[in-house]
Write a protein that holds these residues in place. Sequence first.
Motif, mmCIF file in Angstrom:
data_model
loop_
_atom_site.group_PDB
_atom_site.id
_atom_site.type_symbol
_atom_site.label_atom_id
_atom_site.label_comp_id
_atom_site.label_asym_id
_atom_site.label_seq_id
_atom_site.Cartn_x
_atom_site.Cartn_y
_atom_site.Cartn_z
ATOM 1 N N ASP A 166 52.355 -48.737 -53.975
ATOM 2 C CA ASP A 166 51.493 -50.097 -54.928
ATOM 3 C C ASP A 166 52.997 -50.828 -55.505
ATOM 4 O O ASP A 166 53.001 -52.004 -55.181
ATOM 5 C CB ASP A 166 50.969 -49.753 -56.065
ATOM 6 C CG ASP A 166 49.952 -51.055 -57.051
ATOM 7 O OD1 ASP A 166 49.845 -51.694 -55.548
ATOM 8 O OD2 ASP A 166 50.346 -51.249 -58.441
ATOM 9 N N TYR A 170 51.519 -52.190 -50.867
ATOM 10 C CA TYR A 170 50.589 -50.785 -49.880
ATOM 11 C C TYR A 170 49.449 -51.140 -50.724
ATOM 12 O O TYR A 170 48.977 -51.317 -52.360
ATOM 13 C CB TYR A 170 51.245 -50.072 -49.523
ATOM 14 C CG TYR A 170 52.694 -50.148 -48.455
ATOM 15 C CD1 TYR A 170 52.485 -50.221 -46.743
ATOM 16 C CD2 TYR A 170 53.882 -50.366 -48.745
ATOM 17 C CE1 TYR A 170 53.489 -50.668 -46.299
ATOM 18 C CE2 TYR A 170 54.918 -50.376 -48.037
ATOM 19 C CZ TYR A 170 54.257 -50.206 -46.310
ATOM 20 O OH TYR A 170 55.683 -51.389 -45.741
ATOM 21 N N SER A 171 48.983 -50.546 -49.804
ATOM 22 C CA SER A 171 46.882 -49.940 -50.679
ATOM 23 C C SER A 171 47.576 -48.706 -51.773
ATOM 24 O O SER A 171 48.039 -47.721 -51.387
ATOM 25 C CB SER A 171 45.766 -49.370 -49.525
ATOM 26 O OG SER A 171 45.277 -49.304 -50.178
#
Lengths: 234, 234
Positions: A166, A170-171
């Motif tokens: 995070d 990024y996811s």
Amino acid sequence: MSTFPERSRCERCPHQPLCRGTAAVDQTAGLRRRVGRHESLFRAGDPVGNQIYSIRSGSFKLEMAAPHCKPQVIGFALPPEFLGLNMLGMAVHSCSAVALEDSEVCCIEWDRQRFRGRRQPLQRDGLHLLLSAEIRREQRAILMLHHTHAEQRMAELMLTLSRRHDANGYSSTQFRLPMSRCDMASYLGVTPECVSRVIVQLRRQALLDLRRRDVTLLDPAALQRMVDGQPVRP
Amino acid sequence: MSTFPERSRCERCPHQPLCRGTAAVDQTAGLRRRVGRHESLFRAGDPVGNQIYSIRSGSFKLEMAAPHCKPQVIGFALPPEFLGLNMLGMAVHSCSAVALEDSEVCCIEWDRQRFRGRRQPLQRDGLHLLLSAEIRREQRAILMLHHTHAEQRMAELMLTLSRRHDANGYSSTQFRLPMSRCDMASYLGVTPECVSRVIVQLRRQALLDLRRRDVTLLDPAALQRMVDGQPVRP
DNA sequence: CGCCCTATTGAATATAATCAACCGCCGTGG
DNA sequence: CCACGGCGGTTGATTATATTCAATAGGGCG
């Protein structure tokens, strides 16, 4: 242990090179602080001052409280060791230092303002912050290992990776694990077989989907509750 | 995970403030280092260079090998994190950094000579060394928690305390524990009941004598063998 | 296509947690 | 001085959890 012999002057103190140059250290008075048995030098949540502490006599335990858990002892500190190295650049303390016996510390100034003002290049003060942050990371790892149940440790690892992803943009719920099951097992302090079984358990509880190296966190909040030792289903 | 997007210039690198000012960083070339999957950036026992590493892409595991034990993973490192913060001031590395996938790091100079030469007051560089040493201490604590058996953890705690007393010029075989059984239990990651039982076991094996808070190490070498997972009786 | 390594599953065992009871030291107060 | 109360520590019996050892399954890579 009991108390180490008191040396009233700083001349023979092993910390003297560090202290020299900080404001009032050369005149011994005033910078000492006594901490009675079972008293705290600082507590988790306390605002951080501009100093680190060197232990002159006595001893301390370092306690860290995971949310909703009772505090865990993550270390002991004896003379001539230091306290507070883990909070450089922090606003509040992340753990507590509790005296195990009547103790005495020296307060050593950490020149926070010099960093804040950026009058020096970031490099050296930045390194201080970096090192201090690394200490906190290790301390969290220690806390993770205090969880008895492998489920909790795995949940913690998954959430940690999630947060790091995070932070990089990024996811946080879907990512690829770079490490093997054996590496995970070693890090978590369990066997690879146990890792496999725990993955099955977490999948059955619909907390995550983890196949091969692809992981999807289906219920991060529930994973966090698991880490915290609360009921997973609220 | 896989690889993070490569940014060929340093402008947008989060580490840029740390790098700026170190010799060759401003011209991007030459300071990058590629590390292939399963290769080591450094290994325990390697001589320490003058640099720390920032991870640009890929990922690493940090492994520490207790003597006579297989290496244990004590942490994972992802971009934009650092490697080598735990070895400032050390002659050789105490752990290994192994790439989990093809990775790339930047080498950031740590100006060791500036400390060696003492041209600056010790205060700031001394703090670097201190912080780095603290990281190593935490890492040893992590290693301790990897021991499955409570006996091993207790032996490790006793030996650690022994060494710290020794370093202060006190008896390394006989000392007084400043902490309660509960504190020991919390630190070791076991229950107080388990601590009691382990003490009985260690006493039965004539490894130590521990009554109330007074401890005598009767066979430090055997305790060390226990920590190392070797047969206690040679 | 087949081998090899990693991962998974299964059954039996070992270890520590848990719950409960008891002990003994220490400080308090009669 | 002794009796009491409390807390830290110990011990015991049961249960839960992870380990161990063994066998199997599945992918990746040559």
